[in-house]
Design a protein around this motif. Structure first.
Motif, PDB file in Angstrom:
ATOM      1  N   LEU A  62     -25.309  43.935  27.790  1.00 40.24           N
ATOM      2  CA  LEU A  62     -25.149  42.499  27.630  1.00 40.24           C
ATOM      3  C   LEU A  62     -26.484  41.813  27.357  1.00 40.24           C
ATOM      4  CD1 LEU A  62     -22.495  41.923  30.388  1.00 40.24           C
ATOM      5  CD2 LEU A  62     -22.248  41.245  27.988  1.00 40.24           C
ATOM      6  N   LYS A  63     -26.403  40.785  26.542  1.00 39.18           N
ATOM      7  CA  LYS A  63     -27.558  39.998  26.152  1.00 39.18           C
ATOM      8  C   LYS A  63     -27.351  38.547  26.562  1.00 39.18           C
ATOM      9  CE  LYS A  63     -28.044  42.819  21.965  1.00 39.18           C
ATOM     10  NZ  LYS A  63     -28.074  42.776  20.471  1.00 39.18           N
ATOM     11  N   PRO A  64     -28.430  37.795  26.726  1.00 39.53           N
ATOM     12  CA  PRO A  64     -28.272  36.376  27.035  1.00 39.53           C
ATOM     13  C   PRO A  64     -27.401  35.630  26.024  1.00 39.53           C
ATOM     14  CG  PRO A  64     -30.521  37.040  27.429  1.00 39.53           C
ATOM     15  CD  PRO A  64     -29.835  38.214  26.784  1.00 39.53           C
ATOM     16  N   GLU A  65     -27.429  36.067  24.784  1.00 40.65           N
ATOM     17  CA  GLU A  65     -26.605  35.445  23.753  1.00 40.65           C
ATOM     18  C   GLU A  65     -25.113  35.628  23.986  1.00 40.65           C
ATOM     19  OE1 GLU A  65     -29.265  38.087  21.566  1.00 40.65           O
ATOM     20  OE2 GLU A  65     -29.701  37.226  23.543  1.00 40.65           O
ATOM     21  N   ASP A  66     -24.741  36.546  24.861  1.00 42.12           N
ATOM     22  CA  ASP A  66     -23.337  36.759  25.193  1.00 42.12           C
ATOM     23  C   ASP A  66     -22.816  35.741  26.203  1.00 42.12           C
ATOM     24  OD1 ASP A  66     -23.052  39.113  23.565  1.00 42.12           O
ATOM     25  OD2 ASP A  66     -24.095  40.235  25.132  1.00 42.12           O
ATOM     26  N   THR A  67     -23.696  34.940  26.750  1.00 44.22           N
ATOM     27  CA  THR A  67     -23.291  33.948  27.739  1.00 44.22           C
ATOM     28  C   THR A  67     -22.294  32.972  27.130  1.00 44.22           C
ATOM     29  OG1 THR A  67     -25.368  34.097  28.969  1.00 44.22           O
ATOM     30  CG2 THR A  67     -24.077  32.083  29.231  1.00 44.22           C
ATOM     31  N   ALA A  68     -21.139  32.855  27.756  1.00 42.12           N
ATOM     32  CA  ALA A  68     -20.071  32.000  27.252  1.00 42.12           C
ATOM     33  C   ALA A  68     -18.901  32.063  28.214  1.00 42.12           C
ATOM     34  CB  ALA A  68     -19.625  32.449  25.858  1.00 42.12           C
ATOM     35  N   VAL A  69     -17.934  31.202  27.973  1.00 38.10           N
ATOM     36  CA  VAL A  69     -16.643  31.329  28.624  1.00 38.10           C
ATOM     37  C   VAL A  69     -15.775  32.213  27.744  1.00 38.10           C
ATOM     38  CG1 VAL A  69     -14.593  30.150  29.480  1.00 38.10           C
ATOM     39  CG2 VAL A  69     -16.845  29.091  29.745  1.00 38.10           C
ATOM     40  N   TYR A  70     -15.233  33.248  28.324  1.00 40.30           N
ATOM     41  CA  TYR A  70     -14.414  34.188  27.588  1.00 40.30           C
ATOM     42  C   TYR A  70     -12.941  33.907  27.853  1.00 40.30           C
ATOM     43  CZ  TYR A  70     -18.456  36.931  26.241  1.00 40.30           C
ATOM     44  OH  TYR A  70     -19.641  37.346  25.680  1.00 40.30           O
ATOM     45  N   TYR A  71     -12.167  33.828  26.772  1.00 36.79           N
ATOM     46  CA  TYR A  71     -10.757  33.489  26.855  1.00 36.79           C
ATOM     47  C   TYR A  71      -9.898  34.623  26.330  1.00 36.79           C
ATOM     48  CZ  TYR A  71     -12.369  28.669  27.411  1.00 36.79           C
ATOM     49  OH  TYR A  71     -12.980  27.521  27.838  1.00 36.79           O
ATOM     50  N   CYS A  72      -8.880  34.934  27.069  1.00 38.85           N
ATOM     51  CA  CYS A  72      -7.871  35.880  26.621  1.00 38.85           C
ATOM     52  C   CYS A  72      -6.855  35.160  25.741  1.00 38.85           C
ATOM     53  CB  CYS A  72      -7.180  36.496  27.838  1.00 38.85           C
ATOM     54  SG  CYS A  72      -5.861  37.663  27.458  1.00 38.85           S
ATOM     55  N   ASN A  73      -6.392  35.836  24.714  1.00 38.02           N
ATOM     56  CA  ASN A  73      -5.406  35.281  23.798  1.00 38.02           C
ATOM     57  C   ASN A  73      -4.358  36.325  23.470  1.00 38.02           C
ATOM     58  OD1 ASN A  73      -4.858  35.386  20.539  1.00 38.02           O
ATOM     59  ND2 ASN A  73      -4.546  33.321  21.388  1.00 38.02           N
ATOM     60  N   VAL A  74      -3.096  35.923  23.490  1.00 36.83           N
ATOM     61  CA  VAL A  74      -2.013  36.805  23.068  1.00 36.83           C
ATOM     62  C   VAL A  74      -1.095  36.053  22.125  1.00 36.83           C
ATOM     63  CG1 VAL A  74      -2.100  38.107  25.223  1.00 36.83           C
ATOM     64  CG2 VAL A  74      -0.426  36.273  24.952  1.00 36.83           C
ATOM     65  N   ARG A  75      -0.454  36.784  21.233  1.00 38.76           N
ATOM     66  CA  ARG A  75       0.510  36.226  20.292  1.00 38.76           C
ATOM     67  C   ARG A  75       1.876  36.824  20.569  1.00 38.76           C
ATOM     68  NH1 ARG A  75      -0.209  37.203  14.686  1.00 38.76           N
ATOM     69  NH2 ARG A  75       0.874  35.214  14.336  1.00 38.76           N
TER      70      ARG A  75
ATOM     71  N   ASP B 240       0.661  31.272  20.173  1.00 39.65           N
ATOM     72  CA  ASP B 240      -0.573  31.711  20.810  1.00 39.65           C
ATOM     73  C   ASP B 240      -0.620  31.207  22.246  1.00 39.65           C
ATOM     74  OD1 ASP B 240      -2.742  31.406  17.894  1.00 39.65           O
ATOM     75  OD2 ASP B 240      -1.664  33.136  18.703  1.00 39.65           O
ATOM     76  N   TYR B 241      -1.036  32.076  23.132  1.00 41.16           N
ATOM     77  CA  TYR B 241      -1.214  31.724  24.529  1.00 41.16           C
ATOM     78  C   TYR B 241      -2.643  32.028  24.936  1.00 41.16           C
ATOM     79  CZ  TYR B 241       3.853  31.537  24.559  1.00 41.16           C
ATOM     80  OH  TYR B 241       5.164  31.219  24.283  1.00 41.16           O
ATOM     81  N   TRP B 242      -3.182  31.178  25.798  1.00 39.31           N
ATOM     82  CA  TRP B 242      -4.586  31.277  26.187  1.00 39.31           C
ATOM     83  C   TRP B 242      -4.733  31.336  27.692  1.00 39.31           C
ATOM     84  CZ3 TRP B 242      -8.329  31.796  22.529  1.00 39.31           C
ATOM     85  CH2 TRP B 242      -7.974  31.466  21.212  1.00 39.31           C
ATOM     86  N   GLY B 243      -5.670  32.140  28.124  1.00 38.74           N
ATOM     87  CA  GLY B 243      -6.030  32.156  29.526  1.00 38.74           C
ATOM     88  C   GLY B 243      -6.907  30.972  29.878  1.00 38.74           C
ATOM     89  N   GLN B 244      -7.199  30.835  31.151  1.00 42.91           N
ATOM     90  CA  GLN B 244      -7.996  29.699  31.617  1.00 42.91           C
ATOM     91  C   GLN B 244      -9.479  29.873  31.326  1.00 42.91           C
ATOM     92  OE1 GLN B 244      -7.048  32.172  33.569  1.00 42.91           O
ATOM     93  NE2 GLN B 244      -8.935  32.722  34.655  1.00 42.91           N
ATOM     94  N   GLY B 245      -9.888  31.071  30.999  1.00 36.95           N
ATOM     95  CA  GLY B 245     -11.276  31.359  30.721  1.00 36.95           C
ATOM     96  C   GLY B 245     -12.001  31.904  31.930  1.00 36.95           C
ATOM     97  N   THR B 246     -12.912  32.815  31.688  1.00 35.29           N
ATOM     98  CA  THR B 246     -13.752  33.361  32.742  1.00 35.29           C
ATOM     99  C   THR B 246     -15.202  33.319  32.271  1.00 35.29           C
ATOM    100  OG1 THR B 246     -14.105  35.263  34.217  1.00 35.29           O
ATOM    101  CG2 THR B 246     -13.443  35.753  31.952  1.00 35.29           C
ATOM    102  N   GLN B 247     -16.072  32.832  33.130  1.00 34.70           N
ATOM    103  CA  GLN B 247     -17.472  32.624  32.771  1.00 34.70           C
ATOM    104  C   GLN B 247     -18.245  33.930  32.817  1.00 34.70           C
ATOM    105  OE1 GLN B 247     -19.213  29.609  31.882  1.00 34.70           O
ATOM    106  NE2 GLN B 247     -20.787  31.131  31.343  1.00 34.70           N
ATOM    107  N   VAL B 248     -18.972  34.192  31.750  1.00 36.39           N
ATOM    108  CA  VAL B 248     -19.908  35.306  31.690  1.00 36.39           C
ATOM    109  C   VAL B 248     -21.295  34.735  31.463  1.00 36.39           C
ATOM    110  CG1 VAL B 248     -20.658  37.337  30.402  1.00 36.39           C
ATOM    111  CG2 VAL B 248     -18.230  36.977  30.869  1.00 36.39           C
ATOM    112  N   THR B 249     -22.199  35.020  32.374  1.00 36.75           N
ATOM    113  CA  THR B 249     -23.566  34.542  32.273  1.00 36.75           C
ATOM    114  C   THR B 249     -24.512  35.736  32.328  1.00 36.75           C
ATOM    115  OG1 THR B 249     -22.991  32.454  33.364  1.00 36.75           O
ATOM    116  CG2 THR B 249     -25.328  33.035  33.242  1.00 36.75           C
ATOM    117  N   VAL B 250     -25.355  35.851  31.319  1.00 37.14           N
ATOM    118  CA  VAL B 250     -26.312  36.947  31.226  1.00 37.14           C
ATOM    119  C   VAL B 250     -27.712  36.357  31.301  1.00 37.14           C
ATOM    120  CG1 VAL B 250     -27.072  38.950  29.929  1.00 37.14           C
ATOM    121  CG2 VAL B 250     -24.685  38.199  29.779  1.00 37.14           C
ATOM    122  N   SER B 251     -28.446  36.745  32.298  1.00 41.94           N
ATOM    123  CA  SER B 251     -29.788  36.225  32.498  1.00 41.94           C
ATOM    124  C   SER B 251     -30.822  37.122  31.843  1.00 41.94           C
ATOM    125  CB  SER B 251     -30.090  36.087  33.993  1.00 41.94           C
ATOM    126  OG  SER B 251     -30.094  37.350  34.633  1.00 41.94           O
TER     127      SER B 251
END
Length: 121
Positions: A85-98, A109-120
């Motif tokens: 993982l790199k700092p540039e990967d820092t974001a909220v990650y969302y699951c999506n299904v069709r 399309d359905y979306w998850g609530q998102g999970t935070q990924v933080t790379v220092s």
């Protein structure tokens, strides 16, 4: 209605790894593509990785050498293994299904609530 529950996000050092998971529940009839998107502050949401029912995958260029998407159809679950993982990967990650909607005769399309990924650094 389909609900998506995500987990696995967190804070890691550069070079570390995380494994995200997303489980679908509710009115599941015919899930097609499953995917992971991410959105960093001030940026548009982008596709990170996707996997079809048949197992075909595609990745963003920034992820293809480090991330692996997989799915367990019996569990209605999709995973994203993230390595190096790199700092540039820092974001909220969302699951999506069709899923095909019988009532509306279209792919929903359905979306998850998102999970935070933080790379220092």
């Amino acid at each position: 209605q389909v609900q998506l529950v995500e987990s696995g996000g967190g804070l890691v050092q550069a070079g570390g790894s995380l494994r995200l998971s997303c489980t679908a529940s509710g009115s599941i009839v015919n899930i097609n593509r499953m995917a992971w998107y991410r959105q960093a502050p001030g940026k548009q949401r982008e596709l990170v990785a996707a996997i079809t029912t048949g197992g075909s995958t595609n990745y963003a260029n920034s992820a293809k050498d480090r991330f692996t998407i997989s799915r367990d159809n019996a569990k209605n679950t999709v995973y994203l293994q993230m390595n190096s993982l790199k700092p540039e990967d820092t974001a909220v990650y969302y699951c999506n299904v069709r899923q095909w909607s019988i009532t509306s005769q279209r792919w929903d399309d359905y979306w998850g609530q998102g999970t935070q990924v933080t790379v220092s650094s």
